[in-house]
Design a protein around this motif. Structure first.
Motif, mmCIF file in Angstrom:
data_model
loop_
_atom_site.group_PDB
_atom_site.id
_atom_site.type_symbol
_atom_site.label_atom_id
_atom_site.label_comp_id
_atom_site.label_asym_id
_atom_site.label_seq_id
_atom_site.Cartn_x
_atom_site.Cartn_y
_atom_site.Cartn_z
ATOM 1 N N UNK A 1 82.642 6.586 3.676
ATOM 2 C CA UNK A 1 81.881 6.378 5.814
ATOM 3 C C UNK A 1 81.707 4.681 5.858
ATOM 4 N N UNK A 2 81.841 5.007 6.955
ATOM 5 C CA UNK A 2 82.773 3.459 8.163
ATOM 6 C C UNK A 2 81.266 2.143 7.806
ATOM 7 N N UNK A 3 81.432 1.056 8.003
ATOM 8 C CA UNK A 3 80.204 -0.283 7.936
ATOM 9 C C UNK A 3 79.019 0.489 9.422
ATOM 10 N N UNK A 4 79.401 0.895 9.832
ATOM 11 C CA UNK A 4 77.852 1.386 10.785
ATOM 12 C C UNK A 4 77.167 2.040 10.253
ATOM 13 N N UNK A 5 77.233 2.698 9.067
ATOM 14 C CA UNK A 5 75.813 3.522 8.100
ATOM 15 C C UNK A 5 75.436 2.545 7.293
ATOM 16 N N UNK A 6 75.875 1.270 7.276
ATOM 17 C CA UNK A 6 75.722 0.302 5.825
ATOM 18 C C UNK A 6 73.880 0.693 5.840
ATOM 19 N N UNK A 7 72.824 0.810 6.815
ATOM 20 C CA UNK A 7 71.592 1.300 6.538
ATOM 21 C C UNK A 7 71.161 1.885 5.875
ATOM 22 N N UNK A 8 72.041 2.858 5.444
ATOM 23 C CA UNK A 8 71.751 4.001 4.576
ATOM 24 C C UNK A 8 72.284 3.764 3.330
ATOM 25 N N UNK A 9 72.839 2.289 2.683
ATOM 26 C CA UNK A 9 73.123 2.145 2.074
ATOM 27 C C UNK A 9 72.570 2.240 0.505
ATOM 28 N N UNK A 10 72.475 2.571 -0.635
ATOM 29 C CA UNK A 10 71.499 2.211 -1.455
ATOM 30 C C UNK A 10 72.318 1.912 -2.532
ATOM 31 N N UNK B 1 86.422 4.832 4.823
ATOM 32 C CA UNK B 1 86.046 4.261 4.830
ATOM 33 C C UNK B 1 85.577 3.659 3.565
ATOM 34 N N UNK B 2 84.376 2.705 3.442
ATOM 35 C CA UNK B 2 84.547 1.928 2.644
ATOM 36 C C UNK B 2 82.706 1.891 1.263
ATOM 37 N N UNK B 3 82.189 3.133 2.097
ATOM 38 C CA UNK B 3 81.156 3.185 1.749
ATOM 39 C C UNK B 3 80.982 4.681 0.746
ATOM 40 N N UNK B 4 80.551 5.141 -0.473
ATOM 41 C CA UNK B 4 81.178 6.108 -1.812
ATOM 42 C C UNK B 4 79.334 7.326 -0.982
ATOM 43 N N UNK B 5 80.219 7.861 -0.759
ATOM 44 C CA UNK B 5 79.092 9.706 -0.511
ATOM 45 C C UNK B 5 78.820 9.990 -1.691
ATOM 46 N N UNK B 6 77.558 9.930 -2.118
ATOM 47 C CA UNK B 6 77.052 10.913 -3.268
ATOM 48 C C UNK B 6 77.231 12.589 -2.374
ATOM 49 N N UNK B 7 77.494 13.639 -3.348
ATOM 50 C CA UNK B 7 77.104 14.822 -2.378
ATOM 51 C C UNK B 7 76.636 15.584 -3.991
ATOM 52 N N UNK B 8 77.406 17.317 -2.831
ATOM 53 C CA UNK B 8 77.164 18.374 -4.221
ATOM 54 C C UNK B 8 78.513 18.825 -5.147
ATOM 55 N N UNK B 9 78.265 17.737 -6.293
ATOM 56 C CA UNK B 9 79.857 17.618 -6.742
ATOM 57 C C UNK B 9 79.396 16.865 -7.887
#
Length: 361
Positions: free
Chosen positions: A239-248, A221-229
């Protein structure tokens, strides 16, 4: 400029009777609790970790006589975890580390081979299908071949040297650009004061939407996901562009709420990202990269108050306090923190300059 398609590629067995490499067990294999301490701690202790080139810590050369120091200029493979690294210096290891060698090995050809080995390691996983020595002996690797059908180590070496030169040139451009944009300045002594993390002086909690289905994370995917690390600046996948609505939006701080080894830590995010439900996003109008990194350092100093069994939640975040520089009015001294951050970056740029100069000699 060399290209990968400049050579024919051939399939080779990694090890075993038909293999092109020699793989043997490490000479040491010391459990961490059996390490002997000493004042001189300059020998890398290599484990199956995927971080820091496999270096878990630095230890004394003085260890139990039955543990022999492994020679540098080799490739290490962590069984079960499938980690592959080039080790330039002599080292000790933890358990289940294999050492790979071949004639006339050097850093450049080894780095090329490491990247190819990592591709093959993807077929293995922790548990019943780990990278055992037997499976490595049966595994093949694709490498450039010379006119005699042997691995073309000279091509690999020259290819990596060219890429290193290109990277050093790019680093130099970035350093020059930042040096022109940032100025180092002397800082006077300042007072320090305690502030609530969530307050009108510091931050507010951004009620962002978060991502929960970690099984969909991948490296494509193109979107960086920040988690427990706290590693890789919080990245746990893409994640791919289909999750663009979650972009922070960027320029904020992520507080890690849970996760073994990272709960309590904080990360400054200078790029847009997607937050997981393991982080809390905080913002402020005065925040920027320099004072943001300053604040993150202060937050991380208190991270040990949390643990896997005592996680960070919104109620506990509201009670968190920070010691920060304060101005003559008793407010957080944002300018002091920003300039301090710039000074540290300028020192780093100077170190990078020295490193690049040494590499070019």
């Amino acid at each position: 400029m060399l290209h990968l398609n400049d050579r024919e590629w051939k399939e080779y067995f990694i090890a075993g009777d038909k293999g092109i490499f020699t793989i043997k067990a490490t000479k040491s294999g010391i459990d961490k609790n059996k390490l002997m301490s000493d004042t001189a701690e300059d020998i890398p202790y290599i484990t199956r970790s995927e971080a820091n080139n496999g270096v878990s810590m630095f230890v004394s050369k003085k260890q139990n006589d039955k543990y022999k120091l492994d020679n540098g200029n080799v490739i290490t493979i962590g069984l079960d975890t499938q980690t592959v690294f080039y080790q330039p210096y002599d080292f000790f290891t933890g358990q289940n580390i294999q050492v790979l060698e071949y004639p006339n090995i050097n850093k450049y050809s080894a780095l090329f081979i490491c990247s190819m080995l990592k591709v093959q390691m993807e077929k293995f996983n922790w548990g019943g299908n780990g990278a055992t020595l037997g499976r490595l002996n049966r595994t093949k690797i694709m490498l450039p071949a010379d006119k005699y059908g042997n691995p073309d180590y000279d091509f690999m070496e020259q290819y990596i040297k060219e890429r290193e030169t290109m990277l050093l040139q790019n680093y130099q451009k970035i350093i020059n650009k930042n040096i022109q944009a940032e100025k180092e300045a002397d800082l006077k002594e300042t007072s320090w004061k305690e502030f609530y993390l969530i307050s009108k002086e510091l931050f507010y909690v951004d009620p962002v939407r978060t991502f929960k289905n970690t099984s969909e994370l991948d490296g494509t995917g193109i979107y960086d996901v920040v988690g427990a690390t706290s590693k890789h600046n919080g990245n746990v996948g893409f994640l791919s562009e289909k999750y663009q609505d979650l972009l922070c939006k960027k320029n904020c701080i992520c507080l890690i709420k849970t996760g073994q080894g990272s709960v309590g830590d904080a990360i400054y995010k200078g790029n847009d990202f997607i937050p997981s439900n393991n982080v809390c996003v905080i913002r402020s109008t005065w925040l920027n990269k320099y004072n943001g990194l300053f604040v993150v350092t202060q937050i991380n100093k208190q991270a040990d108050r949390y643990s896997y069994g005592y996680i960070r939640n919104n109620k506990r975040i509201a009670r968190e306090k920070l010691m920060l520089p304060s101005d003559e009015h008793g407010n957080p001294d944002y300018m002091y923190m920003e300039q301090y951050g710039k000074n540290i970056m300028m020192q780093k740029y100077q170190e990078y300059q020295e490193y690049i100069s040494c590499k070019r000699k």
